[in-house]
Design an enzyme around this catalytic site. Structure first.
Site, PDB file in Angstrom:
ATOM      1  N   LYS A   1      38.023   7.127  56.280  1.00  0.00           N
ATOM      2  CA  LYS A   1      38.872   8.189  56.832  1.00  0.00           C
ATOM      3  C   LYS A   1      40.022   8.501  55.872  1.00  0.00           C
ATOM      4  O   LYS A   1      40.366   9.672  55.642  1.00  0.00           O
ATOM      5  CB  LYS A   1      39.406   7.774  58.205  1.00  0.00           C
ATOM      6  CG  LYS A   1      38.330   7.796  59.298  1.00  0.00           C
ATOM      7  CD  LYS A   1      38.790   7.121  60.593  1.00  0.00           C
ATOM      8  CE  LYS A   1      37.614   6.996  61.576  1.00  0.00           C
ATOM      9  NZ  LYS A   1      37.959   6.227  62.785  1.00  0.00           N
TER      10      LYS A   1
ATOM     11  N   GLN B   1      42.549   2.623  65.462  1.00  0.00           N
ATOM     12  CA  GLN B   1      41.157   2.250  65.211  1.00  0.00           C
ATOM     13  C   GLN B   1      40.680   1.288  66.300  1.00  0.00           C
ATOM     14  O   GLN B   1      41.253   0.228  66.505  1.00  0.00           O
ATOM     15  CB  GLN B   1      41.030   1.604  63.824  1.00  0.00           C
ATOM     16  CG  GLN B   1      39.601   1.270  63.423  1.00  0.00           C
ATOM     17  CD  GLN B   1      38.703   2.516  63.294  1.00  0.00           C
ATOM     18  OE1 GLN B   1      39.128   3.547  62.774  1.00  0.00           O
ATOM     19  NE2 GLN B   1      37.483   2.432  63.802  1.00  0.00           N
TER      20      GLN B   1
ATOM     21  N   ASP C   1      42.172  11.954  67.993  1.00  0.00           N
ATOM     22  CA  ASP C   1      40.875  11.459  68.477  1.00  0.00           C
ATOM     23  C   ASP C   1      40.481  12.130  69.805  1.00  0.00           C
ATOM     24  O   ASP C   1      39.330  12.044  70.224  1.00  0.00           O
ATOM     25  CB  ASP C   1      40.924   9.936  68.671  1.00  0.00           C
ATOM     26  CG  ASP C   1      40.299   9.189  67.491  1.00  0.00           C
ATOM     27  OD1 ASP C   1      39.513   9.817  66.754  1.00  0.00           O
ATOM     28  OD2 ASP C   1      40.592   7.992  67.324  1.00  0.00           O
TER      29      ASP C   1
END
Lengths: 364, 364
Positions: free
Chosen positions: B124, B168, B191
C-alpha cells in the site's frame, strides 16, 4: 368482492417502471462513470427512485401454482400479538416506576398539520399513556425554519426525561430530512433511522441501539407465530429505508437467504415464488398475486394502501400489497391488512423507548 | 491440472456448516427470544459466525448446465484496469500538487509483525509513493495497549496532511476492532468500514464518504468491462463486513436484484445458477463449480485461497472461490485469481484517499 382498484391492477400487472428510458439513461451513466471514476462521486447518479407502476401488458405466468379453492392459511393476528407486547411493556414500566421512580419518555416533533401525521402522532402518544410512559410533543408550524426544528430537537436531546425522539415524517419540502436525522442523537433514535444505527444493523458483530419499528415488528410476528427463519429463503419486496432495507438486513441477521425485489427486478414472481418467507413493502395494492407465492410460504404484508370502497363509511378501505383473497388459498400463514403489521409498529416504538430508558437508568 | 486442495473439495461439496446443532440452538434461541422480547437485546444470540465447511455428502445436482469443452469466457484483466486507474490517479495528484501545492496523505497503523500484514502494508505504501501521495506509518508492538493505539489514531486524525487513515486488520486479540473503528473519524475512513459510512452506503438517498475498497473494485471491474448492472440478477456469496455486505449493498444501489448466499443457505447452487452476475467472497477454494453458474454469467471472484503446489517456488499458489477451469467453459466473463480483484483493492484505496484530499482542499 375485490375492491375497484384491485380489479384494475388485476388486469394490468405485471407492473413495470413508468418509463424505460430512465433505465437506459442509467446504463449510459454507468458507462460514463466507468470512464470518469476519479472525477465524479460514484453513486449520485444511480440514486433514481423506485417507481412501481403498471404496464399495459397482459398477465403471463409460465409456472403453475397449487391453488386450492379453500382458504387454508393461518391468519397472523398482529393486533392480538401487539396487545400482548404492549401489556408486557406496561408491566415493565410499572416495575421501573416502583423500583427507581422513573418512567420512559418519548419526545415527538411534529411539523405542520398533515391529517395523517396528526392521527399517527395522536395514536403514538395515546399508546405511551396507556403503558404508563410520558410523551411530550413539540408542535411546529408548517413554515418553521431548520433552526427552529433543530432547537426543538436539541431541547429533547438534552432532556434526561426524554429517552426517545421521534421526528414525524414526512417533513415539509423546505426541510431536509437527512440533515435533521443526522443531528438526532443515535442514543435517542427510537425510530432506528440514523445511519449509524442502520450501519450497525447491517454489519456482522455489531448491534444497533435501535431497530426500525416496522421491520422489527415483522420479525416479531414471524418468531411469535413459530416460523423459523434460519436457513429459509426470504424475499423482501421494496427497499425503502424505513421497511424494505432494514427488513432485509434483519432477516439476514436471522440467517435467512435474502433476495431483495424492487421496481427494476425482472420477473419478480420467479423470485417470490421460490421464497419460504415473503415480506412485502412496495406500497402497490394487490401487487403480489397468488401465483407469485410458493405453496406453504409465510407472508408478511406491510402494504397499507387506501382503495375506494363506497360501502365503507369513509369511502375507502385499506388493502395490502398482497392479493389476500388469492394468497390465503396458497400460503400457510399471512398477516391481514389492517390488523397485521400495522399494530406492531407502535408496539415496537414503545419497546424501543423502554429499551432506551433501561439503558439510560442501567435498569435491568 | 487441478491443485490438490481443489480435488479434495471436488469430492466433498456441497459444503455445510460444521455442526447442525448450532442451527438448532439458534432456532431455540428464536423461540426463547419471542417470549422475552422486552427483556433481552434482540440480536446478540443470532450473531453466530459463518462456518463454511464441507459435508461428507456426495455431490448432487438436479439441473443440467451447458458446459462447452472450450474456454469461452473473456478474462477480466484486473491488473491492467488497476494500472490504468493508478495512472489516472497519478495524473490527478500531480495536478493537485501543481495547482495548490498539496498532495494526498495516507496514515497506516500497523500493530505487531504479522508477515502477511507487513506485505500488505508495504504494498500500500509503495503504491502511494508511485502515484505521488505521501504515506506515514505508525508501527506499534504486538502487545501495545488500547490507549497507545488510540493515541496513534488521534495523531493522524488531527494531522491535516493525513487524509486517509487505515488500521491494518486483523488486530491482536486483546484489542477490540469495533472499539477502534468507532473512534476513527468517518471523514478519514478510507477503508469505508465505519458504521456510519456503511449505513450511508445502505440507505437510499444518502452517500457514504467512502466505499470499502474491494467491493468498490468489483463494481469498477464490471462497469469497465461493459457489464450492465441495472435490472440484472446478482448473487453475492459471503456476507463479511469487508466484502460481501458492501458488495451486496453496492450492487443494489446499481439496481441489480441481489440475493445473498451464505453458509446457512440451502442449495446455494439454485440461487447462483439463476444469477447474471456472481460475486464470490466466501474464502473457500473451488466452492463454486461450473454447475453453479448460468451460461453467459459474469463472475467476479474475490477469493484468494492458498493451496499447496510443490511446483511453485513458495510451495503454494493462490486460487479463488470459483473452480476456474470449469467456470471459463460456462460463463461469458470471469476475473482470474491472482490478477483479478486483488490489484483493484489498492487502486480503490488510492482513489478513496485522493477523494478525501479533494474534499479537504475543496479541489475539483
Amino acid at each position: 368482492m375485490m375492491p375497484r382498484v384491485a380489479m384494475s391492477w388485476r388486469m394490468r400487472i405485471p407492473w413495470r417502471r413508468r418509463s424505460s428510458s430512465r433505465a437506459l439513461n442509467t446504463l449510459n451513466d454507468d458507462a460514463h462513470r466507468s470512464r470518469q471514476i476519479i472525477l465524479s462521486p460514484p453513486l449520485v447518479s444511480l440514486d433514481i427512485p423506485d417507481d412501481w407502476a403498471p404496464s399495459p401488458h397482459s398477465l403471463h405466468f409460465d409456472f403453475p401454482v397449487n391453488c386450492s379453492h379453500e382458504r387454508t392459511a393461518a391468519i397472523i393476528d398482529g393486533k392480538s400479538i401487539a396487545d400482548q407486547i404492549r401489556s408486557n411493556i406496561g408491566s415493565e414500566v410499572r416495575r421501573m416506576k416502583e423500583s427507581i421512580g422513573m418512567v420512559p419518555g418519548l419526545g415527538v416533533i411534529m411539523v405542520g398539520q398533515r391529517k395523517d401525521s396528526e392521527t399517527y402522532v395522536r395514536n403514538k402518544m395515546m399508546a405511551c399513556e396507556e403503558v404508563g410512559m410520558k410523551s411530550y410533543i413539540a408542535q411546529l408550524p408548517d413554515h418553521c425554519t431548520k433552526d427552529q426544528l433543530l432547537k426543538a430537537l436539541s431541547k429533547f436531546d438534552v432532556d434526561p426525561s426524554v429517552h426517545g425522539i421521534l421526528v414525524q415524517l414526512p417533513l415539509p419540502q423546505h426541510l431536509d430530512e437527512r440533515e435533521i436525522m443526522d443531528v438526532l442523537s443515535p442514543e435517542k433514535d427510537v425510530d432506528g433511522f440514523h445511519p449509524i444505527n442502520m450501519g450497525n444493523l447491517a454489519m456482522r458483530g455489531r448491534e444497533p441501539l435501535f431497530i426500525p419499528c416496522t421491520p422489527k415488528g415483522c420479525i416479531e410476528l414471524l418468531l411469535r407465530s413459530g416460523v423459523g427463519i434460519v436457513g429459509k429463503k426470504a424475499a423482501v419486496i421494496g427497499r425503502s429505508n424505513i421497511v424494505g432495507l432494514p427488513a432485509s438486513l434483519l432477516l439476514q441477521r436471522h440467517h435467512a437467504t435474502v433476495s431483495i425485489v424492487h421496481a427494476f427486478t425482472k420477473n419478480p414472481e420467479h423470485i417470490t415464488s421460490g421464497a419460504d418467507i415473503v415480506v412485502t413493502a412496495a406500497g402497490v395494492p394487490n401487487l403480489v398475486r397468488g401465483n407469485w407465492l410458493k405453496p406453504g410460504a409465510v407472508v408478511i404484508d406491510v402494504g397499507t394502501n387506501p382503495v375506494e370502497d363506497p360501502s365503507c363509511e369513509r369511502g375507502y378501505r385499506l388493502i395490502g400489497d398482497v392479493c389476500y383473497e388469492e394468497a390465503v388459498r396458497v400460503v400457510s400463514a399471512i398477516t391481514p391488512v389492517p390488523g397485521g403489521v400495522g399494530p406492531m409498529t407502535i408496539a415496537m416504538l414503545l419497546s424501543n423507548t423502554l429499551d432506551s430508558a433501561r439503558r439510560a437508568y442501567a435498569f435491568t
